[in-house]
Design a protein around this motif. Sequence first.
Motif, PDB file in Angstrom:
ATOM      1  N   SER A 589      35.867  22.188 -17.746  1.00 49.76           N
ATOM      2  CA  SER A 589      34.583  22.708 -18.198  1.00 49.76           C
ATOM      3  C   SER A 589      34.234  24.198 -17.609  1.00 49.76           C
ATOM      4  O   SER A 589      33.405  24.710 -18.261  1.00 49.76           O
ATOM      5  CB  SER A 589      33.527  21.479 -17.791  1.00 49.76           C
ATOM      6  OG  SER A 589      33.786  20.356 -18.301  1.00 49.76           O
ATOM      7  N   ARG A 605      26.119  21.536 -24.746  1.00 48.58           N
ATOM      8  CA  ARG A 605      26.458  20.048 -24.387  1.00 48.58           C
ATOM      9  C   ARG A 605      28.050  20.203 -23.592  1.00 48.58           C
ATOM     10  O   ARG A 605      28.488  20.926 -23.644  1.00 48.58           O
ATOM     11  CB  ARG A 605      26.418  19.173 -25.560  1.00 48.58           C
ATOM     12  CG  ARG A 605      27.944  19.546 -26.646  1.00 48.58           C
ATOM     13  CD  ARG A 605      27.935  18.583 -27.525  1.00 48.58           C
ATOM     14  NE  ARG A 605      26.899  18.791 -28.744  1.00 48.58           N
ATOM     15  CZ  ARG A 605      26.595  17.791 -29.307  1.00 48.58           C
ATOM     16  NH1 ARG A 605      27.013  16.419 -29.411  1.00 48.58           N
ATOM     17  NH2 ARG A 605      25.338  18.025 -30.302  1.00 48.58           N
ATOM     18  N   ASP A 606      28.149  19.064 -22.942  1.00 46.82           N
ATOM     19  CA  ASP A 606      29.531  18.737 -22.231  1.00 46.82           C
ATOM     20  C   ASP A 606      30.656  19.316 -23.162  1.00 46.82           C
ATOM     21  O   ASP A 606      30.879  18.711 -24.165  1.00 46.82           O
ATOM     22  CB  ASP A 606      29.613  17.384 -21.842  1.00 46.82           C
ATOM     23  CG  ASP A 606      28.913  17.186 -20.287  1.00 46.82           C
ATOM     24  OD1 ASP A 606      28.023  18.058 -20.114  1.00 46.82           O
ATOM     25  OD2 ASP A 606      29.084  16.361 -19.800  1.00 46.82           O
ATOM     26  N   ALA A 607      31.354  20.083 -22.664  1.00 43.83           N
ATOM     27  CA  ALA A 607      32.558  20.718 -23.445  1.00 43.83           C
ATOM     28  C   ALA A 607      33.432  21.202 -22.273  1.00 43.83           C
ATOM     29  O   ALA A 607      33.211  21.544 -21.231  1.00 43.83           O
ATOM     30  CB  ALA A 607      32.415  21.550 -24.420  1.00 43.83           C
ATOM     31  N   THR A 626      34.918  17.639 -26.426  1.00 45.15           N
ATOM     32  CA  THR A 626      33.679  17.066 -26.046  1.00 45.15           C
ATOM     33  C   THR A 626      33.859  15.528 -25.909  1.00 45.15           C
ATOM     34  O   THR A 626      34.979  15.181 -26.281  1.00 45.15           O
ATOM     35  CB  THR A 626      32.351  17.302 -26.943  1.00 45.15           C
ATOM     36  OG1 THR A 626      32.522  16.676 -28.045  1.00 45.15           O
ATOM     37  CG2 THR A 626      32.523  18.897 -27.261  1.00 45.15           C
ATOM     38  N   ASP A 628      32.709  13.581 -27.871  1.00 44.89           N
ATOM     39  CA  ASP A 628      32.833  13.066 -29.373  1.00 44.89           C
ATOM     40  C   ASP A 628      34.013  13.573 -30.208  1.00 44.89           C
ATOM     41  O   ASP A 628      34.210  13.022 -31.229  1.00 44.89           O
ATOM     42  CB  ASP A 628      31.270  13.303 -29.968  1.00 44.89           C
ATOM     43  CG  ASP A 628      30.300  12.535 -29.043  1.00 44.89           C
ATOM     44  OD1 ASP A 628      30.564  11.356 -28.951  1.00 44.89           O
ATOM     45  OD2 ASP A 628      29.549  13.229 -28.593  1.00 44.89           O
ATOM     46  N   LEU A 677      28.676  19.020 -34.634  1.00 48.72           N
ATOM     47  CA  LEU A 677      28.084  17.992 -33.952  1.00 48.72           C
ATOM     48  C   LEU A 677      26.446  18.162 -33.898  1.00 48.72           C
ATOM     49  O   LEU A 677      25.863  17.503 -33.060  1.00 48.72           O
ATOM     50  CB  LEU A 677      28.688  18.359 -32.448  1.00 48.72           C
ATOM     51  CG  LEU A 677      30.021  18.008 -32.164  1.00 48.72           C
ATOM     52  CD1 LEU A 677      30.583  18.366 -30.622  1.00 48.72           C
ATOM     53  CD2 LEU A 677      30.225  16.469 -32.464  1.00 48.72           C
ATOM     54  N   ARG A 678      25.995  18.946 -34.923  1.00 49.23           N
ATOM     55  CA  ARG A 678      24.587  19.290 -35.007  1.00 49.23           C
ATOM     56  C   ARG A 678      23.845  17.851 -35.173  1.00 49.23           C
ATOM     57  O   ARG A 678      22.795  17.956 -34.649  1.00 49.23           O
ATOM     58  CB  ARG A 678      24.299  19.944 -36.294  1.00 49.23           C
ATOM     59  CG  ARG A 678      22.933  20.415 -36.421  1.00 49.23           C
ATOM     60  CD  ARG A 678      22.681  21.310 -37.732  1.00 49.23           C
ATOM     61  NE  ARG A 678      23.162  22.723 -37.587  1.00 49.23           N
ATOM     62  CZ  ARG A 678      24.206  22.904 -38.321  1.00 49.23           C
ATOM     63  NH1 ARG A 678      24.984  22.070 -39.399  1.00 49.23           N
ATOM     64  NH2 ARG A 678      24.874  24.373 -38.202  1.00 49.23           N
ATOM     65  N   GLU A 681      24.335  12.959 -31.407  1.00 51.72           N
ATOM     66  CA  GLU A 681      23.613  13.043 -30.046  1.00 51.72           C
ATOM     67  C   GLU A 681      24.453  13.327 -28.846  1.00 51.72           C
ATOM     68  O   GLU A 681      25.672  12.971 -28.823  1.00 51.72           O
ATOM     69  CB  GLU A 681      23.085  11.599 -29.572  1.00 51.72           C
ATOM     70  CG  GLU A 681      22.159  11.494 -28.347  1.00 51.72           C
ATOM     71  CD  GLU A 681      21.021  12.201 -28.755  1.00 51.72           C
ATOM     72  OE1 GLU A 681      20.224  12.499 -27.492  1.00 51.72           O
ATOM     73  OE2 GLU A 681      20.455  12.140 -29.841  1.00 51.72           O
ATOM     74  N   PRO A 682      24.237  14.378 -28.175  1.00 52.42           N
ATOM     75  CA  PRO A 682      25.326  14.756 -27.061  1.00 52.42           C
ATOM     76  C   PRO A 682      25.616  13.611 -26.036  1.00 52.42           C
ATOM     77  O   PRO A 682      24.710  12.874 -25.818  1.00 52.42           O
ATOM     78  CB  PRO A 682      24.345  15.933 -26.097  1.00 52.42           C
ATOM     79  CG  PRO A 682      23.180  16.433 -27.341  1.00 52.42           C
ATOM     80  CD  PRO A 682      22.804  15.224 -28.095  1.00 52.42           C
ATOM     81  N   SER A 684      28.064  12.728 -22.546  1.00 57.59           N
ATOM     82  CA  SER A 684      28.491  13.525 -21.030  1.00 57.59           C
ATOM     83  C   SER A 684      29.814  13.018 -20.864  1.00 57.59           C
ATOM     84  O   SER A 684      30.262  11.664 -20.995  1.00 57.59           O
ATOM     85  CB  SER A 684      27.399  13.244 -20.245  1.00 57.59           C
ATOM     86  OG  SER A 684      25.964  13.657 -20.668  1.00 57.59           O
TER      87      SER A 684
END
Length: 766
Positions: A589, A605-607, A626, A628, A677-678, A681-682, A684
């Motif tokens: 990260s 967002r978390d990446a 991420t 997702d 990913l627009r 929902e983010p 974590s």
Amino acid sequence: MRHGLMPGRGEGRPGAATKIARLAGMGAAAGVLVAGIALPAVGGVGFGFMSAANEVNFKPEDLTEPPPAEVTIVQDAGGNEIARFYEEYREVVKLDEVAEIMKTAIVSIEDYRFYRHGAIDIEGTIRAFARNVQAGGVSQGGSSITQQYVKQVLLNSADTDSDKNKALEASYARKLNELRYAMAVEQKYSKDEILEKYLNIAYFGAGAYGVEAAARRFFGVEADALTLPQAATLAGAVQDPNATDPNLGRKQRERMLDRRNVVLDRMAELGEITPAEAAEAKATKLGYKGTDLPGGCEASDHPYFCIYVRNEILNNSDFGETTEAREAFLNRGGLTIRTTIDPEAQAAADRAIRKWVRPSDSPAAAEALVQPGTGAIKAMAASRTYGRSKAKNEISYNLVADAAHGGATGFQAGSTFKTFTLLNALQKGMKVDDGFTVGAGYRASGYAAFKNCKDENIGDPTHTVTNDEGSPGWKTLRTGTWGSVNTFFMTLEQRVGLCDTVKTAKSLGIHRSDGAKLQEYETFTLGINEMDPVTVANAYAAIAARGRYCAPMAITRITDRYGEVTDFTPKCRQALDPEVADAAADVLSGVFTEGTMRGVGGIGRDAAGKTGTTDGYASAWFAGFTPDLAGAVSLGDPRGSQDHKLSGVTIGGRYYGAVLGASIPGPIWRDTMLAALRNVEPASFTPIDSARFGGCGQDCRPAPPPPDDGGATEDDGPDGGGPDASFGPDVSFGQDSGGPDASSGPDVSFGQDGGGPDVSSGQDGG
């Protein structure tokens, strides 16, 4: 249409066996008669007929009727069609989905007594037989529509050229065998059912099999919308579809037009249409449109994914024991294949690549998106158009996948492989702030410093790996990764073991794109192996899934022609300790905030991820994830990355002195993820287990001796917790793009001295 008397299945029809006996008797008489006129025929045709009669009995024989080849349809995850596969383009329809005038036309020209005779049109067959005897061979047909259907079934069932030739040979034995099969068919089906089967199996020319495909191909309409001249055209085509194929040229179209008019005259002669209707239809033009038949990967909007799906079936024994069986399953099966590709993710990848790389550019970008936890491939995109035109700079293989899925050799993955060494170190118990001091160059202490998985010494004490980015000094798992410091990772790989690093990579599905064995040299951690985006993205997806590796998955469901459904589920296993994966995600990260991607930035967002730039700028990569979605982007020149480097090049209309992992691949990944990913929902990452991996353990930074003069220590960089100012961003924006200038220097190293095997191109600082 005037069908006259229409008996049901085998009911009320003249005895077929009786007719064959009459045929045999009359044929023999004809043979004797001809023999009396022309003696040479006695030993020829007469003997040939008696031989055929002796080897064939007169009882009905059940015909094995494998279903005709049908089109296979490929769909995206939402059920939208994206491609079609076929050996013969055919769409099977019911008889009531065919225009009445089409039925009338085909019966009029092919078998006008079809609804009044049984398996054999005795009048036509005897007439043809007598003429054939006079001609000295089988020169004229007398086949009913039922016999023609039998012939097509036998031809389509033939697996070898010998079987096909036997199905087409001009002999009395074949004709009599067809009659036996026809007798059984007439007993089994009604006349309408036979006509339906015949219209669906017949070849009409121009690559169209069956009346529905022919209607679409010839005239751009469905079979139930055919007009009189169109129906007459198609009815005329079945006699010799190659000679009248309008797609082949002017002469064939002239023959087609003449044949159409013959059909119209015959329909008028039989009273099915009036002479005025025939004249009006004959006055019209042929009207052939040559509508493109849909299907094939070249015609798909998603050609690279299409190629992947096709090869997934052809290479998987689940779909057939042999390659031939799998090809038949795919191209003849009439399947509906539901896949994993997501239209929104695919569109996001396509747009991002087009923004940074043009189809006309010599270097080509490729990107794959994979869902963590399932291995589902959500997108496969490339900057080049798929095709075979060199003038258009098209490419005819799969840029995004390995050779087993239509790809080629791929590109060296560079520092994206440092992640596997990081994982190995965490598995061995190292903490994120454990580290050691490294110099500006690394040279193995001896040949035994590295051992491959065959326990062979492969260290190279004659070769020095250097850093062009980052100063020598204390580096930790965090700062060494953020700065992508070559000498740190060479030392780390030596400590934790080359073989275990290779095994870690393999556990995440890593394999060479060309299918060869992974090169297990000391520079393995620097990414010397050629890879493809699907494989790299899928490996990183396993980290996102907390160590759960799932094989790449493209197909979720197959529905066969009979409506039987087979669902496919992910094939997964736990490859890494979940907490090890969490710790790796935590370290990676920081690449966006403290490391080589900080000039590009994160995605809100978390990446996590890792850049890769190979020695001499041969190729550039970015791989990241991420919770997702995971993705990997490669950039290299398909003409040969070692001969056509990414230095002094114009890509996407921007000039680059040198292309690094964060120059183009990183921004493509960022733009793709922002769009894909627009509407998601983010999520974590699972926090790092600080008790297990936080801080340092046995490899903490030694306390510096107090300075005599109050000056700075040898390394003013961090002790593992903050940014290391000694390395610059792995980014080089185009000079005309208005972006930041990579004046801090490329995050890539040189210094290979050519010693040992040809693995130096893997040296990488980004």
